[in-house]
Motif scaffolding. Structure first.
Motif, short mmCIF file in Angstrom:
data_model
loop_
_atom_site.label_atom_id
_atom_site.label_comp_id
_atom_site.label_asym_id
_atom_site.label_seq_id
_atom_site.Cartn_x
_atom_site.Cartn_y
_atom_site.Cartn_z
N TYR A 71 0.83 -1.21 0.00
CA TYR A 71 0.00 0.00 0.00
C TYR A 71 0.87 1.26 0.00
O TYR A 71 0.61 2.20 -0.75
CB TYR A 71 -0.93 -0.01 1.21
CG TYR A 71 -1.67 1.29 1.39
CD1 TYR A 71 -2.62 1.71 0.46
CD2 TYR A 71 -1.41 2.12 2.47
CE1 TYR A 71 -3.29 2.91 0.62
CE2 TYR A 71 -2.07 3.31 2.64
CZ TYR A 71 -3.01 3.71 1.70
OH TYR A 71 -3.67 4.89 1.85
N SER A 74 2.49 1.62 -3.42
CA SER A 74 1.55 1.94 -4.50
C SER A 74 0.76 3.22 -4.25
O SER A 74 -0.01 3.64 -5.11
CB SER A 74 0.56 0.79 -4.69
OG SER A 74 -0.30 0.69 -3.57
N SER A 78 -1.77 5.16 -6.70
CA SER A 78 -3.19 5.12 -6.35
C SER A 78 -3.78 6.52 -6.29
O SER A 78 -4.92 6.74 -6.69
CB SER A 78 -3.39 4.42 -5.01
OG SER A 78 -2.96 3.09 -5.06
N ASN A 83 -7.80 5.95 -6.88
CA ASN A 83 -8.37 4.80 -6.19
C ASN A 83 -7.60 4.47 -4.91
O ASN A 83 -7.43 3.32 -4.55
CB ASN A 83 -8.42 3.58 -7.11
CG ASN A 83 -7.05 3.16 -7.58
OD1 ASN A 83 -6.09 3.91 -7.46
ND2 ASN A 83 -6.96 1.97 -8.12
N GLN A 86 -9.79 2.44 -2.31
CA GLN A 86 -9.92 1.01 -2.57
C GLN A 86 -8.62 0.28 -2.25
O GLN A 86 -8.64 -0.82 -1.70
CB GLN A 86 -10.31 0.73 -4.03
CG GLN A 86 -11.69 1.18 -4.40
CD GLN A 86 -11.70 2.59 -4.97
OE1 GLN A 86 -10.72 3.32 -4.91
NE2 GLN A 86 -12.83 2.98 -5.52
N ALA A 87 -7.50 0.87 -2.59
CA ALA A 87 -6.20 0.26 -2.30
C ALA A 87 -6.00 0.15 -0.80
O ALA A 87 -5.52 -0.88 -0.30
CB ALA A 87 -5.08 1.07 -2.93
N GLN A 88 -6.36 1.18 -0.07
CA GLN A 88 -6.23 1.14 1.38
C GLN A 88 -7.11 0.03 1.97
O GLN A 88 -6.67 -0.71 2.85
CB GLN A 88 -6.62 2.49 2.00
CG GLN A 88 -6.51 2.50 3.50
CD GLN A 88 -7.01 3.80 4.10
OE1 GLN A 88 -7.67 4.60 3.44
NE2 GLN A 88 -6.69 4.02 5.36
N LYS A 90 -8.26 -2.80 0.53
CA LYS A 90 -7.82 -4.15 0.18
C LYS A 90 -6.43 -4.50 0.70
O LYS A 90 -6.19 -5.64 1.09
CB LYS A 90 -7.83 -4.34 -1.35
CG LYS A 90 -9.21 -4.39 -1.96
CD LYS A 90 -9.93 -5.63 -1.50
CE LYS A 90 -11.30 -5.69 -2.11
NZ LYS A 90 -12.08 -6.79 -1.58
N LEU A 91 -5.51 -3.55 0.68
CA LEU A 91 -4.13 -3.85 1.04
C LEU A 91 -3.80 -3.60 2.51
O LEU A 91 -2.87 -4.21 3.04
CB LEU A 91 -3.17 -3.03 0.17
CG LEU A 91 -3.20 -3.35 -1.32
CD1 LEU A 91 -2.32 -2.36 -2.07
CD2 LEU A 91 -2.74 -4.77 -1.57
#
Length: 145
Positions: A71, A74, A78, A83, A86-88, A90-91
């Motif tokens: 995270y 990326s 992101s 996004n 969403q990355a936060q 999921k990761l």
């Protein structure tokens, strides 16, 4: 019309009727198959599922740390892509939330146990069995049909 053509049409009509009938029977059975009854004797963690202590939690910790690192790496991309939320989720959030699950519990079992905890900030109003309205006196209003 010949006898052979008439017989073929009758056979096709019977096959079509059988297929339609079976389809309707299967379609009407779906709601009955969707209801799952919880076996309370076999509910919750057991010695067989306690391998979570030796294997699951250490792997979950590795996954959570790797997700946090991914995270952070990326995050600039992101943010550019729009996004980051969403990355936060999921990761970072989901792996660390999984670490808070009780030992040997599935997600459903953990949710059940956590729902049994008394919250002094929640007002429960039974509207019509089994419907209820939960009002959190902090911020939220949750309606469960």
């Amino acid at each position: 019309m010949t006898v052979k053509a008439n017989t073929q049409r009758t056979v096709k009509r019977k096959i079509f009727t059988m297929i339609t009938s079976l389809s309707l029977i299967v379609a009407s059975m779906q709601p009955a198959l969707a209801a799952i009854e919880i076996d309370e004797e076999d509910f919750g963690p057991s010695y067989g599922t306690m391998a979570d202590t030796i294997v699951g939690k250490p792997l979950g910790l590795v996954t959570a740390i790797a997700g946090t690192a991914a995270y952070i790496v990326s995050l600039p991309f992101s943010l550019i892509g729009g996004n980051a939320d969403q990355a936060q989720q999921k990761l970072f959030v989901e792996p660390w939330d999984a670490m808070g699950r009780c030992l040997g519990c599935t997600v459903a079992e953990d949710n059940y146990y956590k729902s049994q905890v008394t919250d002094n900030n929640v007002v429960r109003i039974i509207v019509d069995q089994p419907s209820e309205i939960l009002i959190n006196t902090n911020d939220y209003v949750i309606v469960r049909p």
